[in-house]
Design a protein around this motif. Structure first.
Motif, PDB file in Angstrom:
ATOM      1  N   LEU A  71       0.811  -1.221   0.000  1.00 26.22           N
ATOM      2  CA  LEU A  71       0.000   0.000   0.000  1.00 26.22           C
ATOM      3  C   LEU A  71       0.848   1.276   0.000  1.00 26.22           C
ATOM      4  O   LEU A  71       0.319   2.367   0.177  1.00 26.22           O
ATOM      5  N   ARG A  72       2.140   1.157  -0.276  1.00 28.35           N
ATOM      6  CA  ARG A  72       3.050   2.303  -0.242  1.00 28.35           C
ATOM      7  C   ARG A  72       2.745   3.310  -1.345  1.00 28.35           C
ATOM      8  O   ARG A  72       2.034   3.003  -2.302  1.00 28.35           O
ATOM      9  N   ASP A  73       3.343   4.498  -1.227  1.00 27.35           N
ATOM     10  CA  ASP A  73       3.311   5.471  -2.317  1.00 27.35           C
ATOM     11  C   ASP A  73       4.285   4.962  -3.360  1.00 27.35           C
ATOM     12  O   ASP A  73       5.503   5.050  -3.195  1.00 27.35           O
ATOM     13  N   GLN A  74       3.755   4.402  -4.411  1.00 27.24           N
ATOM     14  CA  GLN A  74       4.562   3.784  -5.461  1.00 27.24           C
ATOM     15  C   GLN A  74       5.450   4.803  -6.161  1.00 27.24           C
ATOM     16  O   GLN A  74       6.604   4.530  -6.475  1.00 27.24           O
ATOM     17  N   GLN A  75       4.931   6.004  -6.411  1.00 28.83           N
ATOM     18  CA  GLN A  75       5.682   7.009  -7.166  1.00 28.83           C
ATOM     19  C   GLN A  75       6.886   7.538  -6.388  1.00 28.83           C
ATOM     20  O   GLN A  75       7.921   7.822  -6.968  1.00 28.83           O
ATOM     21  N   LYS A  76       6.735   7.675  -5.077  1.00 30.87           N
ATOM     22  CA  LYS A  76       7.828   8.192  -4.248  1.00 30.87           C
ATOM     23  C   LYS A  76       8.568   7.089  -3.494  1.00 30.87           C
ATOM     24  O   LYS A  76       9.490   7.376  -2.737  1.00 30.87           O
ATOM     25  N   ALA A  77       8.145   5.849  -3.668  1.00 28.72           N
ATOM     26  CA  ALA A  77       8.750   4.703  -2.982  1.00 28.72           C
ATOM     27  C   ALA A  77       8.815   4.928  -1.483  1.00 28.72           C
ATOM     28  O   ALA A  77       9.824   4.675  -0.832  1.00 28.72           O
ATOM     29  N   GLU A  78       7.704   5.406  -0.910  1.00 30.13           N
ATOM     30  CA  GLU A  78       7.640   5.682   0.526  1.00 30.13           C
ATOM     31  C   GLU A  78       6.598   4.785   1.174  1.00 30.13           C
ATOM     32  O   GLU A  78       5.433   4.763   0.756  1.00 30.13           O
ATOM     33  N   THR A  79       7.031   4.047   2.194  1.00 25.89           N
ATOM     34  CA  THR A  79       6.158   3.150   2.931  1.00 25.89           C
ATOM     35  C   THR A  79       5.920   3.729   4.318  1.00 25.89           C
ATOM     36  O   THR A  79       6.852   4.207   4.958  1.00 25.89           O
ATOM     37  N   VAL A  80       4.669   3.687   4.774  1.00 27.12           N
ATOM     38  CA  VAL A  80       4.309   4.170   6.105  1.00 27.12           C
ATOM     39  C   VAL A  80       3.445   3.120   6.800  1.00 27.12           C
ATOM     40  O   VAL A  80       2.996   2.156   6.175  1.00 27.12           O
ATOM     41  N   MET A  81       3.198   3.327   8.068  1.00 23.96           N
ATOM     42  CA  MET A  81       2.328   2.444   8.838  1.00 23.96           C
ATOM     43  C   MET A  81       0.882   2.755   8.448  1.00 23.96           C
ATOM     44  O   MET A  81       0.386   3.849   8.698  1.00 23.96           O
ATOM     45  N   MET A  82       0.222   1.813   7.821  1.00 23.97           N
ATOM     46  CA  MET A  82      -1.162   1.994   7.379  1.00 23.97           C
ATOM     47  C   MET A  82      -2.116   1.766   8.550  1.00 23.97           C
ATOM     48  O   MET A  82      -1.817   1.026   9.486  1.00 23.97           O
ATOM     49  N   ASP A  83      -3.268   2.393   8.475  1.00 22.64           N
ATOM     50  CA  ASP A  83      -4.314   2.237   9.478  1.00 22.64           C
ATOM     51  C   ASP A  83      -4.793   0.780   9.477  1.00 22.64           C
ATOM     52  O   ASP A  83      -5.203   0.260   8.436  1.00 22.64           O
ATOM     53  N   VAL A  84      -4.741   0.139  10.617  1.00 23.23           N
ATOM     54  CA  VAL A  84      -5.182  -1.258  10.716  1.00 23.23           C
ATOM     55  C   VAL A  84      -6.665  -1.373  10.369  1.00 23.23           C
ATOM     56  O   VAL A  84      -7.099  -2.376   9.790  1.00 23.23           O
ATOM     57  N   ASN A  85      -7.442  -0.350  10.674  1.00 21.01           N
ATOM     58  CA  ASN A  85      -8.861  -0.406  10.313  1.00 21.01           C
ATOM     59  C   ASN A  85      -9.068  -0.440   8.799  1.00 21.01           C
ATOM     60  O   ASN A  85     -10.042  -1.005   8.325  1.00 21.01           O
ATOM     61  N   LEU A  86      -8.158   0.166   8.042  1.00 16.55           N
ATOM     62  CA  LEU A  86      -8.233   0.055   6.582  1.00 16.55           C
ATOM     63  C   LEU A  86      -8.029  -1.403   6.173  1.00 16.55           C
ATOM     64  O   LEU A  86      -8.749  -1.922   5.325  1.00 16.55           O
ATOM     65  N   LEU A  87      -7.059  -2.061   6.785  1.00 17.57           N
ATOM     66  CA  LEU A  87      -6.845  -3.484   6.495  1.00 17.57           C
ATOM     67  C   LEU A  87      -8.088  -4.280   6.877  1.00 17.57           C
ATOM     68  O   LEU A  87      -8.488  -5.203   6.162  1.00 17.57           O
ATOM     69  N   ASN A  88      -8.723  -3.913   7.993  1.00 20.37           N
ATOM     70  CA  ASN A  88      -9.951  -4.597   8.408  1.00 20.37           C
ATOM     71  C   ASN A  88     -11.078  -4.390   7.396  1.00 20.37           C
ATOM     72  O   ASN A  88     -11.845  -5.313   7.123  1.00 20.37           O
ATOM     73  N   LEU A  89     -11.181  -3.188   6.840  1.00 21.53           N
ATOM     74  CA  LEU A  89     -12.184  -2.925   5.809  1.00 21.53           C
ATOM     75  C   LEU A  89     -11.920  -3.796   4.582  1.00 21.53           C
ATOM     76  O   LEU A  89     -12.833  -4.427   4.040  1.00 21.53           O
ATOM     77  N   ALA A 149     -18.082  -1.127  -3.987  1.00 24.38           N
ATOM     78  CA  ALA A 149     -18.545  -0.028  -3.143  1.00 24.38           C
ATOM     79  C   ALA A 149     -19.644  -0.487  -2.202  1.00 24.38           C
ATOM     80  O   ALA A 149     -19.684  -0.082  -1.034  1.00 24.38           O
ATOM     81  N   GLN A 150     -20.535  -1.332  -2.685  1.00 29.11           N
ATOM     82  CA  GLN A 150     -21.598  -1.866  -1.830  1.00 29.11           C
ATOM     83  C   GLN A 150     -20.993  -2.667  -0.681  1.00 29.11           C
ATOM     84  O   GLN A 150     -21.440  -2.553   0.461  1.00 29.11           O
ATOM     85  N   MET A 151     -19.966  -3.462  -0.989  1.00 26.33           N
ATOM     86  CA  MET A 151     -19.309  -4.236   0.061  1.00 26.33           C
ATOM     87  C   MET A 151     -18.664  -3.309   1.084  1.00 26.33           C
ATOM     88  O   MET A 151     -18.835  -3.484   2.288  1.00 26.33           O
ATOM     89  N   PHE A 152     -17.902  -2.319   0.613  1.00 28.96           N
ATOM     90  CA  PHE A 152     -17.264  -1.364   1.536  1.00 28.96           C
ATOM     91  C   PHE A 152     -18.321  -0.632   2.364  1.00 28.96           C
ATOM     92  O   PHE A 152     -18.181  -0.477   3.571  1.00 28.96           O
ATOM     93  N   GLY A 153     -19.366  -0.162   1.692  1.00 28.93           N
ATOM     94  CA  GLY A 153     -20.396   0.612   2.374  1.00 28.93           C
ATOM     95  C   GLY A 153     -21.130  -0.171   3.441  1.00 28.93           C
ATOM     96  O   GLY A 153     -21.570   0.390   4.445  1.00 28.93           O
ATOM     97  N   PHE A 154     -21.245  -1.464   3.256  1.00 27.00           N
ATOM     98  CA  PHE A 154     -21.933  -2.313   4.232  1.00 27.00           C
ATOM     99  C   PHE A 154     -21.315  -2.176   5.621  1.00 27.00           C
ATOM    100  O   PHE A 154     -22.013  -2.185   6.622  1.00 27.00           O
ATOM    101  N   PHE A 155     -20.005  -2.032   5.676  1.00 27.99           N
ATOM    102  CA  PHE A 155     -19.317  -2.003   6.961  1.00 27.99           C
ATOM    103  C   PHE A 155     -19.374  -0.635   7.644  1.00 27.99           C
ATOM    104  O   PHE A 155     -19.089  -0.535   8.833  1.00 27.99           O
ATOM    105  N   GLY A 156     -19.730   0.421   6.918  1.00 28.11           N
ATOM    106  CA  GLY A 156     -19.884   1.746   7.518  1.00 28.11           C
ATOM    107  C   GLY A 156     -18.643   2.246   8.224  1.00 28.11           C
ATOM    108  O   GLY A 156     -18.733   2.918   9.242  1.00 28.11           O
ATOM    109  N   MET A 157     -17.479   1.943   7.678  1.00 31.10           N
ATOM    110  CA  MET A 157     -16.218   2.288   8.349  1.00 31.10           C
ATOM    111  C   MET A 157     -15.599   3.587   7.861  1.00 31.10           C
ATOM    112  O   MET A 157     -14.614   4.033   8.416  1.00 31.10           O
TER     113      MET A 157
END
Length: 185
Positions: A71-89, A149-157
């Motif tokens: 999930l890094r910024d591909q163009q700048k080759a920068e990796t950061v700690m992603m939100d765990v809730n995003l992974l949960n979504l 989008a329907q799948m993502f929206g179902f979780f209301g996150m």
């Protein structure tokens, strides 16, 4: 489009066959308690990981780092700690599609974290959750952007945006938009 209209339109688009098994699966007692795995592939590079990032009630750090890399910024080759809730979504939607298809399949990542410079280049919103490591743009070989989008929206996150070739999901405030239509300024 407000949430109610979005959900009604999504339900009409998806049809009852897509909703029934997913909602049943989403309400099982083990859905969020079980180990959580993700299968992600980066569109630009072909990088791919299929890993369990949550096991025994906690984050598996080594596999979490692998997902942050995808999930890094591909163009700048920068990796950061992603939100765990995003992974949960992403997990929630991916597990849903696994229940429907009867097998796991990867989500194709077109964008994850973005630096300010990349976000400007991509003409992203100045307040984009991509810059906060809380957003991903994804595609799926079987499902349309509206279905994802329907799948993502179902979780209301968080936010869900539908674009012609991908779906945006984030863990910011709950909101819905159609990215195929020009924004009013």
């Amino acid at each position: 489009m407000n949430r109610r209209d979005f959900m009604i339109a999504g339900a009409a688009t998806l049809g009852a066959g897509l909703l029934t098994p997913s909602i049943a699966g989403a309400h099982t007692n083990d859905y969020w308690v079980r180990d959580r795995s993700l299968w992600l592939r980066r569109q630009e590079t072909g990088d791919e990981f299929r890993v369990t990032y949550w096991s025994g009630g906690q984050v598996d750090y080594n596999n979490y780092v692998r997902l942050c890399y995808i999930l890094r910024d591909q163009q700048k080759a920068e990796t950061v700690m992603m939100d765990v809730n995003l992974l949960n979504l992403l997990y929630g939607a991916q597990y849903w599609q696994e229940l429907l298809l009867g097998k796991p399949t990867p989500w194709i990542i077109t964008s994850g974290f973005r630096t300010d410079a990349t976000n400007r280049k991509e003409k992203g919103d100045e307040n984009s959750e991509h810059k906060n490591a809380k957003a991903a743009d994804v595609k799926h070989d079987t499902y349309t952007p509206q279905q994802v989008a329907q799948m993502f929206g179902f979780f209301g996150m968080g936010g869900v945006g539908v674009y012609p070739t991908f779906t945006h999901g984030d863990t910011g405030r709950v909101r819905f938009w159609d990215g195929s239509k020009p924004r009013r300024r």
